[in-house]
Design a protein around this motif. Structure first.
Motif, mmCIF file in Angstrom:
data_model
loop_
_atom_site.group_PDB
_atom_site.id
_atom_site.type_symbol
_atom_site.label_atom_id
_atom_site.label_comp_id
_atom_site.label_asym_id
_atom_site.label_seq_id
_atom_site.Cartn_x
_atom_site.Cartn_y
_atom_site.Cartn_z
ATOM 1 N N SER A 177 -63.106 35.393 -54.688
ATOM 2 C CA SER A 177 -61.733 35.944 -54.867
ATOM 3 C C SER A 177 -60.737 35.638 -53.723
ATOM 4 O O SER A 177 -60.948 35.290 -52.631
ATOM 5 C CB SER A 177 -61.644 37.402 -55.276
ATOM 6 N N PHE A 178 -59.485 36.120 -53.850
ATOM 7 C CA PHE A 178 -58.267 36.033 -53.158
ATOM 8 C C PHE A 178 -57.532 37.024 -52.595
ATOM 9 O O PHE A 178 -57.723 38.009 -53.490
ATOM 10 C CB PHE A 178 -57.460 34.832 -53.630
ATOM 11 N N GLU A 179 -57.062 37.135 -51.543
ATOM 12 C CA GLU A 179 -55.997 38.265 -51.085
ATOM 13 C C GLU A 179 -54.807 37.751 -50.557
ATOM 14 O O GLU A 179 -54.573 36.548 -50.142
ATOM 15 C CB GLU A 179 -56.785 39.237 -50.356
ATOM 16 N N GLN A 192 -55.328 33.466 -49.633
ATOM 17 C CA GLN A 192 -56.383 33.063 -48.939
ATOM 18 C C GLN A 192 -57.461 33.492 -49.536
ATOM 19 O O GLN A 192 -57.590 34.788 -50.060
ATOM 20 C CB GLN A 192 -56.144 33.061 -47.511
ATOM 21 N N MET A 193 -58.831 32.952 -49.597
ATOM 22 C CA MET A 193 -59.884 33.260 -49.999
ATOM 23 C C MET A 193 -60.590 34.345 -49.155
ATOM 24 O O MET A 193 -60.408 34.060 -47.922
ATOM 25 C CB MET A 193 -60.944 32.024 -50.362
ATOM 26 N N HIS A 202 -67.424 30.105 -41.634
ATOM 27 C CA HIS A 202 -66.528 31.017 -42.609
ATOM 28 C C HIS A 202 -67.219 31.062 -44.089
ATOM 29 O O HIS A 202 -67.078 29.940 -44.487
ATOM 30 C CB HIS A 202 -65.167 30.784 -42.370
ATOM 31 N N LEU A 203 -67.831 32.202 -44.410
ATOM 32 C CA LEU A 203 -68.543 32.085 -45.885
ATOM 33 C C LEU A 203 -67.659 32.992 -46.838
ATOM 34 O O LEU A 203 -67.496 34.116 -46.362
ATOM 35 C CB LEU A 203 -70.316 32.427 -45.585
ATOM 36 N N PRO A 204 -67.560 32.559 -47.928
ATOM 37 C CA PRO A 204 -66.722 33.318 -48.803
ATOM 38 C C PRO A 204 -67.386 34.612 -49.209
ATOM 39 O O PRO A 204 -68.669 34.467 -49.383
ATOM 40 C CB PRO A 204 -66.521 32.140 -50.095
ATOM 41 N N GLU A 205 -66.749 35.540 -49.518
ATOM 42 C CA GLU A 205 -67.556 36.751 -50.134
ATOM 43 C C GLU A 205 -67.560 36.589 -51.452
ATOM 44 O O GLU A 205 -66.615 36.437 -52.161
ATOM 45 C CB GLU A 205 -66.668 38.045 -49.672
#
Length: 220
Positions: A177-179, A192-193, A202-205
């Motif tokens: 998801s993004f914020e 941004q992710m 950097h790993l996406p949540e």
């Protein structure tokens, strides 16, 4: 002789009884501390299936279905083509036009992406590189690779099957998801992710883990 004050020291002591539940609680707390503390255990992503709607911040996404798509041969020199398609209804919730994009080859490559397909950070089982993916959104004029603000769009992520290759029974997606916040190198807010540093990566949540059954035999 007179006894010392305080009485004899030979009197047996009563054992101290510790309730079993207290021992269990102490053990659990100890194990939790070894694993990094009560507040550091990562939450498991929400398990979802086809039909679910997910708020990704930048996108509102409905996971419509997964299916086999068959394109018949157009002439005697052509051949029938088969695809596994993932279908989504996507609404861009930002103020600017966004890209359909492509899923990342590796999860650690995704954190700079703001495209919709870039948020599909892991697709299991994985397809061969020669299979695609091919991505587009459907519009009145045909296919497009743009998602305009506030306009719901049907997005297709497609993989080509080899001759006699059987499609998977199910496909599972790890979805980020993004914020909207200030970037690390300036004070200008932008989408941004959501990600975290793990070592040098950097790993996406993962916001949700979506499993969709693959429907078979839809002709074009």
């Amino acid at each position: 002789m007179t006894e010392p004050s305080g009485g004899s020291t030979d009197k047996p002591r009563r054992p101290v009884v510790v309730p079993a539940i207290a021992l269990v609680a102490i053990t659990v707390i100890g194990i939790t501390a070894l694993l990094g503390g009560l507040n550091e255990t990562p939450d498991a992503p929400d398990p979802l299936s086809e039909g679910a709607v997910l708020d990704q911040g930048l996108y509102s996404t409905k996971f419509v279905e997964s299916r086999v798509r068959i394109e018949p041969a157009q002439n005697e020199w052509d051949e029938e083509k088969r695809f596994v398609e993932l279908l989504f209804d996507v609404t861009n919730q930002g103020d600017a036009t966004a890209s359909v994009g492509l899923p990342p080859e590796k999860p650690e490559q995704a954190f700079t992406f703001t495209s919709f397909a870039g948020s599909l950070v892991k697709i299991s089982p994985a397809f061969d590189k020669d299979a695609g993916p091919f991505t587009f959104a459907l519009s009145k004029g045909g296919e497009t690779r743009q998602l305009h603000p506030g306009v719901p769009s049907r997005v297709v992520v497609r993989y080509k099957l080899k001759e006699n290759e059987q499609p998977p029974e199910k496909i599972t997606l790890d979805v980020a998801s993004f914020e909207f916040e200030s970037q690390f190198n300036d004070d200008i807010p932008a989408w941004q992710m959501i990600s975290k540093e793990v070592g040098e990566k950097h790993l996406p949540e993962i916001k949700a883990r979506v499993t969709m059954s693959v429907k078979k035999g839809d002709a074009a």
